[in-house]
Design a protein around this motif. Structure first.
Motif: not given
Length: 123
Positions: A40-48, A81-86, A94-98
């Protein structure tokens, strides 16, 4: 035939600026789930901060398919704001940090009932 060093520098500088503009304009970050047996790959919109996930699944008798899980509860757009995944280093997670880089707030996002969901953001 003589070459003008000024022209070459201008060309290189223009190319560099064009490539830098493309890198800055990238609206998404991507990261894999830490679970070692999950594709699984997660995607985050960096602005929203909107989060979604996709994974590969085998299809009986042929080519596989990409299955995506759209944003569900808590995974929709957040305050600009300014978001990323960690990803964590937990090999069975199986989860990820926003992560909100500006505020330090974090939430955990994961797939639940065919949607990507996230816990409320906290510090």
């Amino acid at each position: 035939m003589s070459r003008s060093p000024g022209r070459f520098v201008t060309l290189v500088l223009g190319l560099w600026l064009a490539l830098a503009g493309v890198a800055v304009a990238a609206p998404f970050d991507f990261a894999p789930a830490p679970q070692t047996d999950l594709n699984r790959v997660y995607r985050v919109d960096k602005a929203t901060g909107e989060v979604a996930a996709c994974q590969f699944q085998l299809k009986e008798g042929g080519v596989g398919v990409t299955v995506c899980f759209p944003p569900g509860e808590g995974a929709g757009a957040q305050a600009p704001s300014d978001y990323t995944l960690m990803p964590s280093r937990h090999e069975r997670e199986g989860g990820i940090f926003r992560v909100n880089i500006r505020t330090g707030e974090m939430s955990i996002c994961y797939v639940f009932d065919d949607k990507t969901v996230c816990t409320p953001q906290a510090k």
